[in-house]
Write an enzyme that holds these catalytic residues in place. Structure first.
Site, mmCIF file in Angstrom:
data_model
loop_
_atom_site.group_PDB
_atom_site.id
_atom_site.type_symbol
_atom_site.label_atom_id
_atom_site.label_comp_id
_atom_site.label_asym_id
_atom_site.label_seq_id
_atom_site.Cartn_x
_atom_site.Cartn_y
_atom_site.Cartn_z
ATOM 1 N N ASN A 1 0.841 -1.203 0.000
ATOM 2 C CA ASN A 1 0.000 0.000 0.000
ATOM 3 C C ASN A 1 0.876 1.252 0.000
ATOM 4 O O ASN A 1 0.799 2.108 0.896
ATOM 5 C CB ASN A 1 -0.946 -0.009 1.197
ATOM 6 C CG ASN A 1 -2.153 0.886 0.981
ATOM 7 O OD1 ASN A 1 -2.323 1.470 -0.083
ATOM 8 N ND2 ASN A 1 -2.990 1.006 1.989
ATOM 9 N N HIS B 1 -8.445 3.881 8.692
ATOM 10 C CA HIS B 1 -9.071 2.643 8.246
ATOM 11 C C HIS B 1 -10.471 2.472 8.805
ATOM 12 O O HIS B 1 -11.346 1.912 8.143
ATOM 13 C CB HIS B 1 -8.206 1.435 8.643
ATOM 14 C CG HIS B 1 -7.062 1.190 7.716
ATOM 15 N ND1 HIS B 1 -5.819 1.722 7.913
ATOM 16 C CD2 HIS B 1 -6.987 0.465 6.575
ATOM 17 C CE1 HIS B 1 -5.011 1.343 6.937
ATOM 18 N NE2 HIS B 1 -5.687 0.575 6.113
#
Length: 491
Positions: free
Chosen positions: A348, A379
């Site tokens: 990522n 998140h």
């Protein structure tokens, strides 16, 4: 650690039902079918955009407008009225961009964007079934939050700070003028990234729209000295085909491995109560490996950007075009990583870059801890995210201590170096599996059950290493700047 890949929850989160029969036929949730359909449409639109709306044929205004219209259509198609959240956040933050002073624009934008995202994350617990991974409208919202905050910090760097106080990278990406409404909407809502990302820099995006992107990247590597003017425009087709092959392979692996090794296996009665310790570690590794392909699938979709002509990153040493400016992962380096740091640097990538830009480089205290906490908050609010990121802090510190104290002893011969790499590879892969397991399990009970079954061994080992190994002073790897740069703590 990672952004959630596009997944689904239920039919009610979907904006369009036209693909419902196909969903029933394939036995795949409608959200996933709609997502894949949107990405296929986006890929087709990207080729059309590059050929028929080439900068030599269309003005920047036309390219901005059509990229935005297509993006709005795709997000409404996928998420229906939930897309309103995306539009509200973008317009709110444009208001902040226009009205806030340059000395505070980054702070206000950060708190508005992260606050709105967090409220949406919290609401999902009550609207949707707790413990089921879903992206619904929050997936695009997470990407937009990255872009909003990145742009705000870059505008602050360009208009509110002295050039000598900036690092080389901050100076390169600093935005010297506030964007127009059209530029702002296009950057955040364009069809290439609105569904699956990744985040990119505003200056790179505007240069792409205006047709300066390739020239700008070639100038960075002094390619003009080797006859750039005579070179044809680099073609992205090779990179697009390669990434689509990886995407297809990842999708097939996900559909097969996730059924054979579901994450629920980690709380199965046999795993928790009957398997021996080594078997538990082995199955933990296998199950977490089986969870990876869905991330690989989602993160190689930057092929859509490449198909549109965006993502060129200069030439390699062999004179071949590189189209990895927006790449979100390096699968080979992930699977062969011999350190926790190396693994995270290649997993990522664009989210890691964002965290570095808005947090790690700027906070005056505990950058590692605060960066992990920000990542967890971004998140969502599922407890599993916090288990993962809080576990990541001692693992990172312990890995750093071991590397600083012992690695140099194994560099004297090739055999020792190979032995060191093999051992650290195995330890790294197991440590990542242990750390990331709560991320996919989400809830408290299964996480505690898993960690109890393996006796919290990695937590204990890491704490012992931190307590008893001398930890050499570590400074964040920030690029050099003038003495005046100490003022950055106020930013």
């Amino acid at each position: 650690m990672a952004a959630r890949p596009p997944a689904s929850l239920s039919y009610r989160t979907t904006g369009s039902t036209c693909l419902h029969p196909l969903s029933q036929l394939l036995g795949i949730p409608l959200d996933q079918v709609n997502f894949v359909a949107c990405q296929l449409f986006a890929l087709s639109a990207a080729f059309w955009f590059r050929i028929y709306l080439h900068p030599g044929k269309a003005s920047p205004e036309v390219r901005h407008t059509l990229a935005t219209i297509l993006g709005i259509y795709f997000v409404v198609f996928c998420f229906g009225w939930y897309a309103v959240h995306l539009f509200v956040l973008v317009l709110m933050c444009y208001g902040v961009m226009v009205t806030a002073s340059v000395s505070n624009i980054h702070r206000y934008s950060f708190f508005v964007a992260m606050g709105y995202l967090t409220i949406c994350h919290i609401s999902r617990i009550y609207i949707f079934h707790y413990g089921i991974l879903t992206t619904d409208f929050s997936g695009p919202l997470m990407i937009v939050t990255q872009k909003i905050t990145t742009l705000a910090f870059q505008v602050h760097d360009g208009l509110g700070r002295k050039a000598e106080d900036l690092s080389a990278e901050q100076h390169r990406l600093a935005v010297k003028a506030k964007p127009s409404l059209l530029e702002y909407l296009s950057y955040h809502l364009n069809f290439m990234s609105v569904i699956a990302g990744p985040c990119n820099n505003f200056k790179d995006y505007v240069a792409f729209i205006e047709g300066r992107h390739i020239h700008m990247k070639l100038l960075e590597v002094n390619w003009t000295q080797r006859g750039f003017q005579s070179l044809p425009e680099p073609s992205p087709m090779g990179a697009v085909i390669q990434k689509l092959c990886v995407t297809l392979m990842s999708l097939l692996l996900f559909l097969t491995l996730s059924k054979s090794f579901p994450v629920t296996f980690l709380i199965d009665d046999w795993f928790v109560h009957k398997a021996n310790f080594l078997s538990r570690l082995w199955y933990l590794y296998v199950v977490m490996q089986a969870a990876k392909p869905k991330y690989y699938f989602a993160w190689t979709l930057d092929a859509v950007h490449n198909a549109a002509g965006f993502g060129f990153n200069g030439m390699d040493t062999d004179g071949k075009s590189r189209w990895d400016l927006l790449s979100n992962l390096n699968i080979w380096k992930i699977e062969t990583a011999t350190s926790f740091k190396m693994y995270l640097e290649n997993w990522n990538i664009q989210t890691s870059t964002w965290l570095k830009c808005v947090c790690y480089e700027r906070v005056p205290w505990y950058p590692t801890v605060l960066t992990f906490l920000l990542s967890a908050l971004w998140h969502g609010v599922y407890p599993g995210y916090y288990f993962t990121f809080l576990t990541g802090v001692p693992v990172t510190l312990a890995a750093r201590a071991v590397r600083n104290n012992y690695r140099h002893h194994f560099l004297s011969s090739k055999a020792r170096k190979i032995a060191y790499d093999v051992v650290t590879w195995a330890v790294t892969q197991l440590a990542v599996s242990y750390t990331a397991a709560p991320f996919v399990m989400l809830a408290v009970e299964p996480t505690i059950s898993l960690y109890k079954s393996v006796f919290f061994f990695l937590h204990i080992i890491c704490l012992l290493i931190i307590l008893f190994l001398p930890i050499k002073p570590h400074q964040p790897q920030r690029q050099s700047r003038s003495p005046n740069s100490v003022k950055k703590k106020a930013d």
